[in-house]
Design a protein around this motif. Structure first.
Motif, PDB file in Angstrom:
ATOM      1  N   VAL B  19      44.391  56.851  35.591  1.00 18.92           N
ATOM      2  CA  VAL B  19      45.425  55.985  36.138  1.00 18.92           C
ATOM      3  C   VAL B  19      45.851  54.963  35.089  1.00 18.92           C
ATOM      4  O   VAL B  19      45.055  54.565  34.224  1.00 18.92           O
ATOM      5  CB  VAL B  19      44.932  55.249  37.411  1.00 18.92           C
ATOM      6  N   GLU B  20      47.125  54.571  35.151  1.00 16.86           N
ATOM      7  CA  GLU B  20      47.646  53.497  34.311  1.00 16.86           C
ATOM      8  C   GLU B  20      48.478  52.573  35.193  1.00 16.86           C
ATOM      9  O   GLU B  20      49.380  53.020  35.897  1.00 16.86           O
ATOM     10  CB  GLU B  20      48.512  54.038  33.178  1.00 16.86           C
ATOM     11  N   LEU B  21      48.154  51.295  35.162  1.00 18.31           N
ATOM     12  CA  LEU B  21      48.921  50.277  35.877  1.00 18.31           C
ATOM     13  C   LEU B  21      49.663  49.463  34.821  1.00 18.31           C
ATOM     14  O   LEU B  21      49.049  48.903  33.914  1.00 18.31           O
ATOM     15  CB  LEU B  21      47.991  49.382  36.698  1.00 18.31           C
ATOM     16  N   ARG B  22      50.979  49.382  34.972  1.00 16.72           N
ATOM     17  CA  ARG B  22      51.791  48.797  33.920  1.00 16.72           C
ATOM     18  C   ARG B  22      52.031  47.303  34.113  1.00 16.72           C
ATOM     19  O   ARG B  22      52.208  46.826  35.238  1.00 16.72           O
ATOM     20  CB  ARG B  22      53.131  49.529  33.837  1.00 16.72           C
ATOM     21  N   CYS B  23      52.038  46.602  32.999  1.00 17.18           N
ATOM     22  CA  CYS B  23      52.300  45.159  33.009  1.00 17.18           C
ATOM     23  C   CYS B  23      53.097  44.805  31.763  1.00 17.18           C
ATOM     24  O   CYS B  23      52.685  45.134  30.646  1.00 17.18           O
ATOM     25  CB  CYS B  23      50.992  44.374  33.030  1.00 17.18           C
ATOM     26  N   ASN B  24      54.206  44.130  31.939  1.00 19.96           N
ATOM     27  CA  ASN B  24      54.984  43.602  30.824  1.00 19.96           C
ATOM     28  C   ASN B  24      55.163  42.102  31.026  1.00 19.96           C
ATOM     29  O   ASN B  24      55.298  41.633  32.146  1.00 19.96           O
ATOM     30  CB  ASN B  24      56.346  44.294  30.735  1.00 19.96           C
ATOM     31  N   LEU B  76      46.949  48.490  32.081  1.00 13.28           N
ATOM     32  CA  LEU B  76      45.553  48.703  32.487  1.00 13.28           C
ATOM     33  C   LEU B  76      45.332  50.195  32.716  1.00 13.28           C
ATOM     34  O   LEU B  76      46.142  50.856  33.388  1.00 13.28           O
ATOM     35  CB  LEU B  76      45.271  47.925  33.780  1.00 13.28           C
ATOM     36  N   ARG B  77      44.225  50.713  32.189  1.00 12.34           N
ATOM     37  CA  ARG B  77      43.963  52.146  32.299  1.00 12.34           C
ATOM     38  C   ARG B  77      42.516  52.404  32.708  1.00 12.34           C
ATOM     39  O   ARG B  77      41.620  51.595  32.445  1.00 12.34           O
ATOM     40  CB  ARG B  77      44.213  52.852  30.954  1.00 12.34           C
ATOM     41  N   LYS B  78      42.320  53.532  33.364  1.00  9.61           N
ATOM     42  CA  LYS B  78      40.967  54.018  33.623  1.00  9.61           C
ATOM     43  C   LYS B  78      41.021  55.538  33.572  1.00  9.61           C
ATOM     44  O   LYS B  78      41.895  56.150  34.202  1.00  9.61           O
ATOM     45  CB  LYS B  78      40.440  53.551  34.980  1.00  9.61           C
ATOM     46  N   PRO B  79      40.136  56.177  32.820  1.00  9.43           N
ATOM     47  CA  PRO B  79      40.218  57.631  32.640  1.00  9.43           C
ATOM     48  C   PRO B  79      39.855  58.428  33.889  1.00  9.43           C
ATOM     49  O   PRO B  79      40.298  59.560  34.052  1.00  9.43           O
ATOM     50  CB  PRO B  79      39.234  57.917  31.506  1.00  9.43           C
TER      51      PRO B  79
END
Lengths: 119, 113
Positions: B19-24, B76-79
């Motif tokens: 999963v990847e949660l995006r933040c800018n 943010l990522r988690k494999p």
């Protein structure tokens, strides 16, 4: 250590009523904060206190007052509640304070929240 | 003024998937970046933070985030996610001029079995 505690957990008010939300921390932190959390809007800062005896407005201060009673306690008061103040309120604290060298780096520790409904 | 954008309000994913949660973020000064997690009916707690040094920061439960200055991002990522990772995740920014945090609107991660 209890960390950050908040009372009450839940509250229902009628429009125009007043109430005070209580917050206390036992970590000897200098700074304390009050946020409100609304769906789709994240957390918004209402007021904060960088040290005992000082308070400053945050992003959404209208309709609220605060008191930094001592280093441990920071209360939030709604003088005349309105339905727009229905929200979940979080108190937080951090070690940061006036005179600290590296501002902005400290972790904030949050309480469990108060769910307030204004009818 | 600083601002934080989390484009995804909800991210559904199956257990053990990445999963990847995006933040800018938007800021003209050097920033500090944070990810906080909120489990159901609880307050927020720090997941990880970037202050300086290595642009890759890790948490104790397998999440990692990479500070990318050129893209002003802190994704943010988690494999491989677990059911227990179901929560709302908030990205936040501060800078050396203030102890105040600016939060994004949050991303609700829902992990399905």
């Amino acid at each position: 250590n209890a960390g950050v505690t908040q009372t009450p957990k839940f509250q229902v008010l009628k429009t125009g009523q007043s109430m005070t939300l209580q917050c206390a921390q036992d970590m000897n932190h200098n700074s304390m904060y009050w946020y409100r959390q609304d769906p789709g809007m994240g957390l918004r800062l209402i007021y904060y206190s960088a040290s005992e005896g000082t308070t400053d407005k945050g992003e959404v201060p209208n309709g609220y007052n605060v008191s930094r009673l001592n280093k441990r306690e920071f209360s939030l008061r709604l003088e005349s509640a309105a339905p727009s103040q229905t929200s979940v309120y979080f108190c937080a604290s951090s070690e940061a304070g006036t005179g600290k060298s590296f501002r902005g780096t400290d972790t904030q520790y949050f309480g469990p929240g108060t769910r307030l409904t204004v009818l | 003024a600083q601002s934080v954008t989390q484009l995804d309000s909800q991210v559904p994913v199956f257990e053990e998937a990445p999963v990847e949660l995006r933040c800018n973020y938007s800021s003209s000064v050097s920033v500090y970046l944070f990810w906080y997690v909120q489990y159901p009916n609880q307050g927020l707690q720090l997941l990880l933070k970037y202050l300086s040094g290595s642009t890759l920061v890790e948490s104790i439960n397998g999440f990692e985030a990479e500070f990318n200055k050129s893209q002003t991002s802190f994704h943010l990522r988690k494999p491989s996610v677990h059911i227990s990772d179901t929560a709302e995740y908030f990205c936040a920014v501060s800078d050396r001029n203030t102890d105040k945090l600016i939060f994004g609107t949050g991303t609700r991660l829902q992990v399905f079995p």
